[in-house]
Motif scaffolding. Structure first.
Motif, mmCIF file in Angstrom:
data_model
loop_
_atom_site.group_PDB
_atom_site.id
_atom_site.type_symbol
_atom_site.label_atom_id
_atom_site.label_comp_id
_atom_site.label_asym_id
_atom_site.label_seq_id
_atom_site.Cartn_x
_atom_site.Cartn_y
_atom_site.Cartn_z
ATOM 1 N N UNK A 120 -11.357 -1.325 31.517
ATOM 2 C CA UNK A 120 -10.418 -0.204 31.404
ATOM 3 C C UNK A 120 -9.074 -0.474 32.083
ATOM 4 N N UNK A 121 -8.506 -1.653 31.900
ATOM 5 C CA UNK A 121 -7.262 -1.976 32.618
ATOM 6 C C UNK A 121 -6.100 -2.348 31.697
ATOM 7 N N UNK A 122 -6.303 -2.386 30.392
ATOM 8 C CA UNK A 122 -5.215 -2.703 29.467
ATOM 9 C C UNK A 122 -4.249 -1.525 29.396
ATOM 10 N N UNK A 123 -2.946 -1.798 29.540
ATOM 11 C CA UNK A 123 -1.927 -0.744 29.484
ATOM 12 C C UNK A 123 -0.788 -1.190 28.571
ATOM 13 N N UNK A 139 -28.821 0.462 23.668
ATOM 14 C CA UNK A 139 -29.585 -0.582 22.997
ATOM 15 C C UNK A 139 -29.927 -1.767 23.883
ATOM 16 N N UNK A 140 -29.235 -1.945 24.990
ATOM 17 C CA UNK A 140 -29.491 -3.081 25.868
ATOM 18 C C UNK A 140 -28.859 -2.781 27.220
ATOM 19 N N UNK A 141 -29.102 -3.619 28.233
ATOM 20 C CA UNK A 141 -28.502 -3.369 29.542
ATOM 21 C C UNK A 141 -26.981 -3.277 29.451
ATOM 22 N N UNK A 142 -26.408 -2.324 30.154
ATOM 23 C CA UNK A 142 -24.962 -2.100 30.104
ATOM 24 C C UNK A 142 -24.269 -2.968 31.132
ATOM 25 N N UNK A 143 -23.194 -3.621 30.718
ATOM 26 C CA UNK A 143 -22.365 -4.358 31.663
ATOM 27 C C UNK A 143 -21.233 -3.432 32.110
ATOM 28 N N UNK A 144 -20.181 -3.353 31.332
ATOM 29 C CA UNK A 144 -19.072 -2.453 31.638
ATOM 30 C C UNK A 144 -18.576 -1.821 30.348
ATOM 31 N N UNK A 145 -17.845 -0.726 30.471
ATOM 32 C CA UNK A 145 -17.390 -0.052 29.268
ATOM 33 C C UNK A 145 -16.074 0.665 29.447
ATOM 34 N N UNK A 146 -15.584 1.247 28.350
ATOM 35 C CA UNK A 146 -14.308 1.944 28.338
ATOM 36 C C UNK A 146 -14.385 3.071 27.318
ATOM 37 N N UNK A 147 -13.689 4.185 27.584
ATOM 38 C CA UNK A 147 -13.680 5.337 26.686
ATOM 39 C C UNK A 147 -12.284 5.593 26.148
ATOM 40 N N UNK A 182 -18.972 -9.980 26.833
ATOM 41 C CA UNK A 182 -19.427 -10.424 28.143
ATOM 42 C C UNK A 182 -18.958 -9.526 29.262
ATOM 43 N N UNK A 183 -18.463 -8.314 28.920
ATOM 44 C CA UNK A 183 -18.018 -7.369 29.940
ATOM 45 C C UNK A 183 -16.518 -7.143 29.888
ATOM 46 N N UNK A 184 -16.023 -6.397 30.880
ATOM 47 C CA UNK A 184 -14.589 -6.167 31.016
ATOM 48 C C UNK A 184 -13.939 -5.490 29.824
#
Length: 202
Positions: free
Chosen positions: A131-134, A15-23, A69-71
């Motif tokens: 993708x850094x939360x543990x 839908x819009x420009x991608x910043x960052x993502x996580x699966x 806003x990302x991350x």
């Protein structure tokens, strides 16, 4: 054994420009990819990532859209909930300025999300990667990030700042950048921080 394959999400489903993502994997076997710029969106796949749904806006249980806003970091918690950490707000100047990190959870596999909890104090020049939360075996949540200390490009000239009479056009120049982490022992209700190491760039 499943043969490897390469796939992509077509631009017509973004839908819009991608910043960052996580699966993350959902309980019904689907994969959810959360991403965004200005707003948080999600695509889903029911066939292991070979094809993807159109993007849907992620919302709170009250129906409000979730700013982004990302991350983005998605994580399945030991309690079974889905957790989401992200940059909700940034300075809006295109530079590494004040950024607000937030955390929320979902009990319905990402259909709705709880009220966002602030992770870091307001006004901090901090960077959060995707993708850094543990979660540790003790149930402690760890969110690695970094902070920047030093001169900031001036508001009247965002592309430049001065240090010892010298102009620079890079928001990283003449700054000290150190790594640290925020952590929570109550499943994200409150957060504390710990410094890891420091390095200076010039």
């Amino acid at each position: 054994m499943t043969e490897p394959y390469i796939t992509s999400i077509g631009p017509e489903k973004i839908s819009m420009p991608i910043a960052t993502g996580s699966m993350t994997a959902l309980r019904d076997g689907r994969i959810m990819w959360a991403w965004g710029h200005k707003q948080l969106w999600a695509n889903h796949s029911s066939d292991g990532g070979r094809t993807w749904s159109n993007a849907v806006a992620c919302k709170t249980s009250g129906g409000e859209s979730i700013p982004n806003g990302g991350g983005v970091s998605l994580l399945r918690l030991a309690s079974g909930k889905l957790a989401l950490a992200q940059v909700s707000e940034s300075g809006g100047d295109g530079l590494v300025s004040a950024r607000q990190f937030t955390y929320c959870t979902s009990e319905d596999e990402g259909d709705t999300w709880s009220i966002r909890v602030p992770i870091n104090p307001p006004g901090k020049r901090e960077v959060l990667m995707m993708d850094c939360l543990v979660q540790l075996s003790t149930d402690r949540l760890i969110l690695p990030c970094s902070a920047i200390m030093g001169p900031i490009p001036t508001p009247d000239d965002p592309a430049a700042a001065y240090r010892f009479g010298e102009r620079f056009g890079n928001c990283w120049s003449y700054n000290t950048i150190f790594c640290f982490c925020y952590f929570s022992d109550d499943e994200g209700r409150t957060w504390c921080h710990k410094v890891v190491e420091a390095e200076t760039f010039s």
